[in-house]
Scaffold this motif. Structure first.
Motif, PDB file in Angstrom:
ATOM      1  N   THR A  59     134.165  63.706  37.082  1.00  0.00           N
ATOM      2  CA  THR A  59     134.663  62.980  35.927  1.00  0.00           C
ATOM      3  C   THR A  59     133.492  62.381  35.164  1.00  0.00           C
ATOM      4  OG1 THR A  59     136.618  62.431  37.215  1.00  0.00           O
ATOM      5  CG2 THR A  59     136.262  61.189  35.213  1.00  0.00           C
ATOM      6  N   GLY A  60     133.475  62.598  33.868  1.00  0.00           N
ATOM      7  CA  GLY A  60     132.405  62.068  33.026  1.00  0.00           C
ATOM      8  C   GLY A  60     132.591  60.587  32.759  1.00  0.00           C
ATOM      9  N   LEU A  61     131.545  59.979  32.230  1.00  0.00           N
ATOM     10  CA  LEU A  61     131.571  58.545  31.956  1.00  0.00           C
ATOM     11  C   LEU A  61     132.626  58.208  30.906  1.00  0.00           C
ATOM     12  CD1 LEU A  61     130.338  55.749  32.351  1.00  0.00           C
ATOM     13  CD2 LEU A  61     128.722  56.306  30.524  1.00  0.00           C
ATOM     14  N   GLY A  62     132.757  59.037  29.881  1.00  0.00           N
ATOM     15  CA  GLY A  62     133.734  58.777  28.828  1.00  0.00           C
ATOM     16  C   GLY A  62     135.159  58.767  29.347  1.00  0.00           C
ATOM     17  N   ARG A  63     135.470  59.705  30.225  1.00  0.00           N
ATOM     18  CA  ARG A  63     136.828  59.768  30.769  1.00  0.00           C
ATOM     19  C   ARG A  63     137.102  58.592  31.708  1.00  0.00           C
ATOM     20  NH1 ARG A  63     139.398  65.313  32.622  1.00  0.00           N
ATOM     21  NH2 ARG A  63     139.213  65.571  30.398  1.00  0.00           N
ATOM     22  N   ARG A  64     136.094  58.166  32.452  1.00  0.00           N
ATOM     23  CA  ARG A  64     136.290  57.006  33.332  1.00  0.00           C
ATOM     24  C   ARG A  64     136.520  55.737  32.523  1.00  0.00           C
ATOM     25  NH1 ARG A  64     131.423  57.691  37.467  1.00  0.00           N
ATOM     26  NH2 ARG A  64     130.562  58.669  35.644  1.00  0.00           N
ATOM     27  N   VAL A  65     135.742  55.561  31.452  1.00  0.00           N
ATOM     28  CA  VAL A  65     135.914  54.388  30.593  1.00  0.00           C
ATOM     29  C   VAL A  65     137.290  54.412  29.937  1.00  0.00           C
ATOM     30  CG1 VAL A  65     135.084  53.274  28.482  1.00  0.00           C
ATOM     31  CG2 VAL A  65     133.453  54.035  30.207  1.00  0.00           C
ATOM     32  N   LEU A  66     137.700  55.583  29.459  1.00  0.00           N
ATOM     33  CA  LEU A  66     139.024  55.711  28.854  1.00  0.00           C
ATOM     34  C   LEU A  66     140.123  55.379  29.862  1.00  0.00           C
ATOM     35  CD1 LEU A  66     140.752  56.624  26.413  1.00  0.00           C
ATOM     36  CD2 LEU A  66     140.694  58.916  27.398  1.00  0.00           C
ATOM     37  N   ALA A  67     139.957  55.805  31.102  1.00  0.00           N
ATOM     38  CA  ALA A  67     140.959  55.512  32.132  1.00  0.00           C
ATOM     39  C   ALA A  67     141.062  54.014  32.385  1.00  0.00           C
ATOM     40  CB  ALA A  67     140.617  56.245  33.423  1.00  0.00           C
ATOM     41  N   VAL A  68     139.941  53.329  32.458  1.00  0.00           N
ATOM     42  CA  VAL A  68     139.962  51.880  32.702  1.00  0.00           C
ATOM     43  C   VAL A  68     140.571  51.144  31.516  1.00  0.00           C
ATOM     44  CG1 VAL A  68     138.501  49.849  33.024  1.00  0.00           C
ATOM     45  CG2 VAL A  68     138.061  51.915  34.340  1.00  0.00           C
ATOM     46  N   VAL A  69     140.181  51.527  30.301  1.00  0.00           N
ATOM     47  CA  VAL A  69     140.712  50.860  29.105  1.00  0.00           C
ATOM     48  C   VAL A  69     142.215  51.072  29.003  1.00  0.00           C
ATOM     49  CG1 VAL A  69     140.697  50.949  26.582  1.00  0.00           C
ATOM     50  CG2 VAL A  69     138.549  50.878  27.831  1.00  0.00           C
ATOM     51  N   LEU A  70     142.674  52.295  29.226  1.00  0.00           N
ATOM     52  CA  LEU A  70     144.115  52.558  29.148  1.00  0.00           C
ATOM     53  C   LEU A  70     144.886  51.864  30.266  1.00  0.00           C
ATOM     54  CD1 LEU A  70     144.407  56.246  27.965  1.00  0.00           C
ATOM     55  CD2 LEU A  70     144.962  54.172  26.726  1.00  0.00           C
ATOM     56  N   PHE A  71     144.272  51.728  31.442  1.00  0.00           N
ATOM     57  CA  PHE A  71     144.947  50.999  32.520  1.00  0.00           C
ATOM     58  C   PHE A  71     145.112  49.530  32.161  1.00  0.00           C
ATOM     59  CE2 PHE A  71     144.699  48.380  36.349  1.00  0.00           C
ATOM     60  CZ  PHE A  71     145.873  48.768  36.970  1.00  0.00           C
ATOM     61  N   VAL A  72     144.071  48.938  31.602  1.00  0.00           N
ATOM     62  CA  VAL A  72     144.154  47.523  31.207  1.00  0.00           C
ATOM     63  C   VAL A  72     145.195  47.343  30.099  1.00  0.00           C
ATOM     64  CG1 VAL A  72     142.866  45.641  30.123  1.00  0.00           C
ATOM     65  CG2 VAL A  72     141.830  46.946  31.968  1.00  0.00           C
ATOM     66  N   LEU A  73     145.182  48.237  29.108  1.00  0.00           N
ATOM     67  CA  LEU A  73     146.183  48.162  28.043  1.00  0.00           C
ATOM     68  C   LEU A  73     147.597  48.354  28.587  1.00  0.00           C
ATOM     69  CD1 LEU A  73     144.532  50.075  25.081  1.00  0.00           C
ATOM     70  CD2 LEU A  73     145.155  47.665  25.160  1.00  0.00           C
ATOM     71  N   ALA A  74     147.761  49.278  29.527  1.00  0.00           N
ATOM     72  CA  ALA A  74     149.077  49.507  30.118  1.00  0.00           C
ATOM     73  C   ALA A  74     149.550  48.289  30.894  1.00  0.00           C
ATOM     74  CB  ALA A  74     149.038  50.733  31.014  1.00  0.00           C
TER      75      ALA A  74
END
Length: 124
Positions: A59-74
């Protein structure tokens, strides 16, 4: 069957395990090129293959950051939905289902993005 470069498959006819390195369309079916443990290439028909493991690259850095941001938003959206239902006088079941629905909306969106940006699968 859908295959991507790097998937691990087994040739049932010749009992060979290898990773997919290419696909060559032919009249009878598709010939799939496999890299076996000896370093050689083995050709097999797609009908004789059995899927063992999918290739999931790191998993690339961009996808990991997106996953964390979307988890927090969710999580924040789920809390806001639950709190709103509670303040409007809803019972605990309605609070749980509204929070679950809000979280699921983000989860479905993230999985859709993963499917669109994941490795290409080719039907053989």
């Amino acid at each position: 069957m859908r295959l991507a470069i790097g998937d691990v498959v087994r040739d049932r006819r010749e009992r060979v395990i290898g990773t997919v390195v290419g696909i060559d369309p032919e009249g009878y079916g598709s010939l799939v090129a496999l890299r076996v443990s000896t370093g050689t290439t083995h050709l097999a028909y797609s009908d004789d293959l059995e899927m063992l493991a999918r290739n999931n690259g790191p998993t690339g850095l961009g996808r990991r950051v997106l996953a964390v941001v979307l988890f927090v938003l969710a999580a924040l959206t789920a809390f806001a939905a639950s709190h709103t239902v509670h303040s409007l006088g809803g019972n605990w079941a309605l609070m749980i289902f509204s929070a679950l629905g809000a979280y699921t909306a983000f989860d479905v969106a993230f999985r859709g993005v993963q499917r669109l940006t994941g490795p290409r699968r080719i039907r053989v």
